[in-house]
Design an enzyme around this catalytic site. Structure first.
Site, PDB file in Angstrom:
ATOM      1  N   GLU A 119      -3.446  45.254 -14.101  1.00  0.00           N
ATOM      2  CA  GLU A 119      -4.720  45.216 -14.821  1.00  0.00           C
ATOM      3  C   GLU A 119      -5.482  43.938 -14.477  1.00  0.00           C
ATOM      4  O   GLU A 119      -4.888  42.868 -14.454  1.00  0.00           O
ATOM      5  CB  GLU A 119      -4.450  45.239 -16.338  1.00  0.00           C
ATOM      6  CG  GLU A 119      -3.568  46.409 -16.765  1.00  0.00           C
ATOM      7  CD  GLU A 119      -3.125  46.336 -18.231  1.00  0.00           C
ATOM      8  OE1 GLU A 119      -3.674  45.511 -18.977  1.00  0.00           O
ATOM      9  OE2 GLU A 119      -2.235  47.117 -18.597  1.00  0.00           O
ATOM     10  N   LYS A 121      -7.280  40.605 -14.925  1.00  0.00           N
ATOM     11  CA  LYS A 121      -7.212  39.647 -16.024  1.00  0.00           C
ATOM     12  C   LYS A 121      -8.638  39.279 -16.399  1.00  0.00           C
ATOM     13  O   LYS A 121      -9.347  38.609 -15.645  1.00  0.00           O
ATOM     14  CB  LYS A 121      -6.413  38.408 -15.621  1.00  0.00           C
ATOM     15  CG  LYS A 121      -6.188  37.474 -16.784  1.00  0.00           C
ATOM     16  CD  LYS A 121      -5.099  36.473 -16.466  1.00  0.00           C
ATOM     17  CE  LYS A 121      -4.666  35.721 -17.704  1.00  0.00           C
ATOM     18  NZ  LYS A 121      -5.700  34.880 -18.287  1.00  0.00           N
ATOM     19  N   ASP A 123     -11.796  37.629 -18.023  1.00  0.00           N
ATOM     20  CA  ASP A 123     -12.039  36.242 -18.381  1.00  0.00           C
ATOM     21  C   ASP A 123     -12.935  36.162 -19.612  1.00  0.00           C
ATOM     22  O   ASP A 123     -14.106  35.833 -19.541  1.00  0.00           O
ATOM     23  CB  ASP A 123     -12.673  35.515 -17.185  1.00  0.00           C
ATOM     24  CG  ASP A 123     -12.514  34.020 -17.314  1.00  0.00           C
ATOM     25  OD1 ASP A 123     -11.828  33.584 -18.251  1.00  0.00           O
ATOM     26  OD2 ASP A 123     -13.070  33.303 -16.469  1.00  0.00           O
ATOM     27  N   TYR A 228      -6.383  46.469 -24.403  1.00  0.00           N
ATOM     28  CA  TYR A 228      -5.262  46.687 -23.484  1.00  0.00           C
ATOM     29  C   TYR A 228      -3.890  46.779 -24.129  1.00  0.00           C
ATOM     30  O   TYR A 228      -2.916  46.978 -23.424  1.00  0.00           O
ATOM     31  CB  TYR A 228      -5.250  45.647 -22.373  1.00  0.00           C
ATOM     32  CG  TYR A 228      -5.462  44.210 -22.823  1.00  0.00           C
ATOM     33  CD1 TYR A 228      -4.533  43.568 -23.625  1.00  0.00           C
ATOM     34  CD2 TYR A 228      -6.598  43.506 -22.435  1.00  0.00           C
ATOM     35  CE1 TYR A 228      -4.726  42.261 -24.035  1.00  0.00           C
ATOM     36  CE2 TYR A 228      -6.801  42.197 -22.840  1.00  0.00           C
ATOM     37  CZ  TYR A 228      -5.864  41.580 -23.644  1.00  0.00           C
ATOM     38  OH  TYR A 228      -6.056  40.293 -24.045  1.00  0.00           O
ATOM     39  N   LYS A 317      -2.936  34.646 -10.761  1.00  0.00           N
ATOM     40  CA  LYS A 317      -4.304  34.123 -10.840  1.00  0.00           C
ATOM     41  C   LYS A 317      -4.958  34.061  -9.456  1.00  0.00           C
ATOM     42  O   LYS A 317      -4.284  33.812  -8.454  1.00  0.00           O
ATOM     43  CB  LYS A 317      -4.290  32.717 -11.451  1.00  0.00           C
ATOM     44  CG  LYS A 317      -3.728  32.659 -12.861  1.00  0.00           C
ATOM     45  CD  LYS A 317      -4.627  33.253 -13.911  1.00  0.00           C
ATOM     46  CE  LYS A 317      -5.789  32.371 -14.266  1.00  0.00           C
ATOM     47  NZ  LYS A 317      -5.510  31.343 -15.240  1.00  0.00           N
ATOM     48  N   CYS A 409      -3.000  -4.074 -18.428  1.00  0.00           N
ATOM     49  CA  CYS A 409      -3.664  -2.914 -19.043  1.00  0.00           C
ATOM     50  C   CYS A 409      -5.147  -3.207 -19.249  1.00  0.00           C
ATOM     51  O   CYS A 409      -5.499  -4.230 -19.845  1.00  0.00           O
ATOM     52  CB  CYS A 409      -2.992  -2.600 -20.376  1.00  0.00           C
ATOM     53  SG  CYS A 409      -3.865  -1.355 -21.321  1.00  0.00           S
ATOM     54  N   CYS A 412      -5.677  -3.500 -23.257  1.00  0.00           N
ATOM     55  CA  CYS A 412      -5.112  -4.516 -24.150  1.00  0.00           C
ATOM     56  C   CYS A 412      -4.592  -5.736 -23.406  1.00  0.00           C
ATOM     57  O   CYS A 412      -4.160  -6.696 -24.029  1.00  0.00           O
ATOM     58  CB  CYS A 412      -3.998  -3.909 -24.998  1.00  0.00           C
ATOM     59  SG  CYS A 412      -2.527  -3.514 -24.046  1.00  0.00           S
ATOM     60  N   CYS A 427       1.807   1.004 -19.712  1.00  0.00           N
ATOM     61  CA  CYS A 427       1.352  -0.215 -20.375  1.00  0.00           C
ATOM     62  C   CYS A 427       2.433  -0.572 -21.389  1.00  0.00           C
ATOM     63  O   CYS A 427       2.896   0.283 -22.132  1.00  0.00           O
ATOM     64  CB  CYS A 427       0.023   0.048 -21.084  1.00  0.00           C
ATOM     65  SG  CYS A 427      -0.287  -1.087 -22.441  1.00  0.00           S
ATOM     66  N   CYS A 433      -1.617  -1.620 -28.242  1.00  0.00           N
ATOM     67  CA  CYS A 433      -2.651  -1.309 -27.250  1.00  0.00           C
ATOM     68  C   CYS A 433      -3.637  -0.347 -27.888  1.00  0.00           C
ATOM     69  O   CYS A 433      -3.254   0.724 -28.373  1.00  0.00           O
ATOM     70  CB  CYS A 433      -2.005  -0.676 -26.018  1.00  0.00           C
ATOM     71  SG  CYS A 433      -3.197   0.021 -24.867  1.00  0.00           S
TER      72      CYS A 433
HETATM   73  S1  IVH Z   1      -1.849  41.029 -22.071  1.00  0.00           S
HETATM   74  C1  IVH Z   1       1.796  39.620 -24.212  1.00  0.00           C
HETATM   75  N1  IVH Z   1      -3.719  41.931 -20.461  1.00  0.00           N
HETATM   76  O1  IVH Z   1      -5.019  36.536 -20.916  1.00  0.00           O
HETATM   77  C2  IVH Z   1       0.656  39.912 -23.317  1.00  0.00           C
HETATM   78  N2  IVH Z   1      -3.999  39.763 -21.397  1.00  0.00           N
HETATM   79  O2  IVH Z   1      -3.223  34.310 -20.526  1.00  0.00           O
HETATM   80  C3  IVH Z   1      -0.619  39.316 -23.762  1.00  0.00           C
HETATM   81  N3  IVH Z   1      -6.079  38.656 -20.766  1.00  0.00           N
HETATM   82  O3  IVH Z   1      -4.518  35.856 -24.330  1.00  0.00           O
HETATM   83  C4  IVH Z   1      -1.840  39.618 -23.095  1.00  0.00           C
HETATM   84  N4  IVH Z   1      -6.855  40.266 -19.481  1.00  0.00           N
HETATM   85  O4  IVH Z   1      -6.757  36.877 -23.626  1.00  0.00           O
HETATM   86  C5  IVH Z   1      -3.305  40.913 -21.226  1.00  0.00           C
HETATM   87  N5  IVH Z   1      -5.280  42.874 -19.033  1.00  0.00           N
HETATM   88  C6  IVH Z   1      -4.886  41.853 -19.813  1.00  0.00           C
HETATM   89  C7  IVH Z   1      -5.657  40.673 -19.965  1.00  0.00           C
HETATM   90  C8  IVH Z   1      -5.166  39.649 -20.774  1.00  0.00           C
HETATM   91  C9  IVH Z   1      -7.080  39.061 -19.984  1.00  0.00           C
HETATM   92  C10 IVH Z   1      -5.998  37.351 -21.461  1.00  0.00           C
HETATM   93  C11 IVH Z   1      -5.683  37.438 -22.934  1.00  0.00           C
HETATM   94  C12 IVH Z   1      -4.474  36.584 -23.142  1.00  0.00           C
HETATM   95  C13 IVH Z   1      -4.534  35.701 -21.940  1.00  0.00           C
HETATM   96  C14 IVH Z   1      -3.166  35.169 -21.599  1.00  0.00           C
END
Ligand code: IVH
Length: 683
Positions: A119, A121, A123, A228, A317, A409, A412, A427, A433
């Site tokens: 899936e 990810k 943003d 999701y 990522k 430092c 301080c 330090c 400090c």
């Molecule tokens: S699953 C236990 N699926 O990523 C699994 N998260 O880094 C929890 N996110 O807090 C999340 N797309 O906000 C899942 N297809 C996706 C996602 C997703 C974005 C985000 C989500 C989560 C964060 C974790």
């Protein structure tokens, strides 16, 4: 009115609501409108007319309730029914491979045969929706995973989120999780129209909009959501895979990311990643990677969770964005524990929607390895919320200057010493400090610690500089008189060019004092974390709170007792012991408690199945990894130990038990087989 009439009106109202819900679903979720906008408006007006004539028939799930409403004065905190986890990240294929190898080992299946729900990810920001009898009753942000903020009014304005579930196969109580985001188009539109507020990127815009106290503002922002996963459910859902959950979600009327796909093994994951990465620019919303989730829910259960993230999923990522700039200056920043970190001041440059003007240089070894000098042109990288860093030199600057760690430092004047066998220098000023003092207080008020909002770095810095506060307990002695006339900043008058002081206004002072007095009851674990003991993070703080139950008992603990705790190594144990054997620290804690700070802790046994019990496991467990069972025990308030003693509450026995079984028999410790234990846990 006769009951026949009122029933007819109720029926009409139900029909028009259902029709609008259906039209909404087609328009906002399926992206295929059934009628023209004009026809939709006519239906909506019908609803408004009926509700105006019969205001007591307006229900929570009526489409008319999507519109704004009264602003809130603050967001309430709400607990999630089930914890919201985070994800572990990998950036490179070699780490993804290692992840797959771990999966193989845990599941005893060749990764080629493991199916994943791949899936994008998204943003945006995570949301938890609570439905009762199919009606949306609560929407909360993720917060710390256990407690979030109630943003229901704002979420109701998002048209793609159903106020009422479709179908009738949903349990009475149901949590649905997903991501709220703003499309790239939506972001461009509000950023060009909204002159007073320019957001750095779509994610910030979505977060800023969702956290508006006035729901009318949220309603005016183009927010959207993909869902999701399913969190808590009061009934059995008969779903056996993540892809099955996604299907169910879409049948209930939720919008699912259209790019999600089932893939097999490392090869399938890599291929999906490549495809999505290559089309990233054409996707109408921002994504920052791919999430691979083991599809089979039984496998997910077997794999379980570790700390904040599941073992059954990983986020792959996308590479961080890189830009070129120059190092203008280097300053040396002193942290909470005295570590001196070189930080580069850069010529400001935009990276991934954010202006970057500082980058960490980590330590002197790192600087030497990369041969960095002041004046060099370098590539910098920024990934997500991670602190920007320098990747490499592009051009050595003419007349470049060597970067040298100062001997004293900058804050301080104490001697800076290189720590033996370590890459960093410290330090030696300790809490004398001012930089360390400030950093300790900043840590104390931070979100995961005492969560005292409205007291930022700038204010703390000024309070310490003016000697109004010297430690955390002094925060509780702040009053109107002490804050009045405190200069926070200086500014220059446009007309005369003269400098003038900016002091705190009455309202700010009131808010500062209110936020301190509003956090006088605090969880013991948060308090322990807030003390900023070196090497004591949130997880360790929680274990300490659980074991000692009070700050008095913790402060009296001896080293051997502390080190018995799992996951606490000799260094952390010594730091903890030393911290509580320092007179200044004890005085500071006492002063805070005397100011009325109350530490709350789960009472023994309350809501905790295994509170204060200690279990030992032996043998190979049936249908479950050892780690997973350990986490179940910890989640239910129990402790794990590696050896049997008189204090052991029970020994849990799987196949081929080891010598621990004999020992337990000898000591008369209760013995329970793993399957019976699962029954107690209801797993
Ligand atoms: S699953 C236990 N699926 O990523 C699994 N998260 O880094 C929890 N996110 O807090 C999340 N797309 O906000 C899942 N297809 C996706 C996602 C997703 C974005 C985000 C989500 C989560 C964060 C974790």
């Amino acid at each position: 009115m006769s009951s026949k009439n009122i029933n007819k009106i109720k029926k009409d109202l139900e029909n028009v609501k259902n029709k609008i819900n259906l039209l909404n679903h087609h328009y906002y979720v399926l992206d295929s409108p059934l009628v023209s906008d004009h026809e939709y408006d006519i239906e909506f007006q019908k609803l408004i007319n009926l509700e105006e004539s019969y205001p007591n028939l307006v229900s929570n799930d009526s489409p008319s309730q999507r519109i704004g409403g009264q602003p809130l004065s603050k967001f309430e905190s709400v607990n999630h029914k089930e914890k919201m986890f985070s994800l572990n990240n990998v950036f490179e294929i070699k780490d993804l491979k290692l992840y797959m190898e771990r999966l193989e080992k845990n599941l005893l299946i060749s990764s080629r045969n493991i199916k994943f729900s791949a899936e994008p990810k998204l943003d945006g920001l995570a949301i938890n929706l609570l439905y009762e009898r199919g009606v949306l009753v609560l929407a909360a942000t993720r917060g710390d995973g256990t407690t979030g903020e109630n943003v229901t009014k704002n979420v109701k304005t998002i048209k793609s989120i159903p106020l009422k579930l479709m179908g009738n196969d949903f349990p009475n109580v149901l949590e649905i999780r997903g991501e709220i985001f703003m499309s790239k188009n939506g972001f461009d539109k509000i950023n060009s129209s909204n002159s007073d507020k320019i957001f750095a990127n779509a994610r910030n815009a979505a977060a800023g909009s969702l956290r508006q106290l006035d729901p009318n503002i949220a309603a005016s922002r183009p927010l959207d959501a993909f869902l999701y996963s399913i969190g808590y459910s009061s009934g059995n859902l008969n779903i056996s895979s993540q892809s099955g959950s996604l299907l169910k979600l879409s049948k209930w009327g939720f919008k699912i990311c259209e790019l999600n796909k089932i893939v097999s093994g490392l090869g399938g994951c890599k291929e999906f990643y490549k495809k999505i990465y290559s089309m990233r620019d054409k996707i109408p919303y921002e994504i920052d990677g791919i999430v691979y989730k083991v599809d089979n829910l039984q496998h997910q259960k077997d794999l379980g969770f570790v700390s904040r993230a599941p073992r059954w999923a990983i986020a792959h990522k996308f590479p961080a964005e890189q830009k070129i700039t120059t190092i203008d200056k280097v300053r040396f920043q002193v942290g909470r524990t005295g570590v001196v970190t070189p930080v580069a001041s850069l010529k400001p440059v935009e990276v991934g929607g954010v202006i970057v003007s500082n980058a960490t240089l980590h330590n002197m070894d790192e600087i030497n390895k990369k041969d960095l000098h002041i004046g060099d042109t370098v590539t910098i990288r920024r990934a997500g919320d991670v602190i920007p860093e320098i990747v490499s030199i592009v051009n050595k600057g003419v007349g470049r200057k060597k970067i040298i760690m100062p001997k004293k430092c900058p804050e301080c004047g104490s001697v800076i010493e290189r720590v033996k066998d370590m890459a960093f220098s410290k330090c030696t000023g300790g809490l004398n400090c001012s930089a360390q003092k400030k950093a300790a207080i900043i840590h104390f008020v931070s979100k995961k610690a005492m969560d005292i909002q409205g007291i930022g770095e700038k204010l703390i810095s000024r309070l310490v500089d003016e000697k109004i506060i010297n430690n955390t307990s002094d925060l509780y002695k702040l009053n109107n008189k002490k804050l009045k006339n405190l200069t926070i900043n200086t500014a220059v008058r446009e007309d005369s060019g003269k400098e003038y002081d900016i002091t705190l206004g009455d309202k700010s002072i009131k808010n500062i004092l209110k936020s301190i007095s509003g956090r006088m009851e605090i969880k013991l674990s948060n308090f322990i974390y807030s003390l900023g003991i070196n090497e004591v993070g949130e997880v360790t703080a929680r274990s300490l709170a659980k074991k000692y139950q009070s700050i008095e008992d913790l402060s009296k603990a001896n080293y051997n007792d502390i080190i018995e705790l799992r996951d606490i190594g000799p260094v952390a144990a010594l730091n903890i012991y030393n911290y509580f054997h320092n007179k200044e620290n004890l005085k500071n804690i006492n002063n805070m408690l005397n100011s009325g700070l109350q530490l709350i802790n789960n009472k023994k046994g309350e809501g905790n199945l295994f509170s204060n019990e200690t279990y030992v496991i032996t043998g190979k467990l049936n249908n479950m990894s050892r780690q997973n069972l350990e986490e179940h025990i910890i989640e239910n308030g129990g402790n794990i130990s590696n050896s049997v003693s008189k204090k052991t509450s029970a020994l849990i026995v799987g196949l081929d038990p080891g010598s621990k079984l004999e020992k337990a028999k000898k000591l008369g410790v209760k013995i329970i087989n793993d399957k019976d234990f699962y029954k107690i846990l209801k797993i």
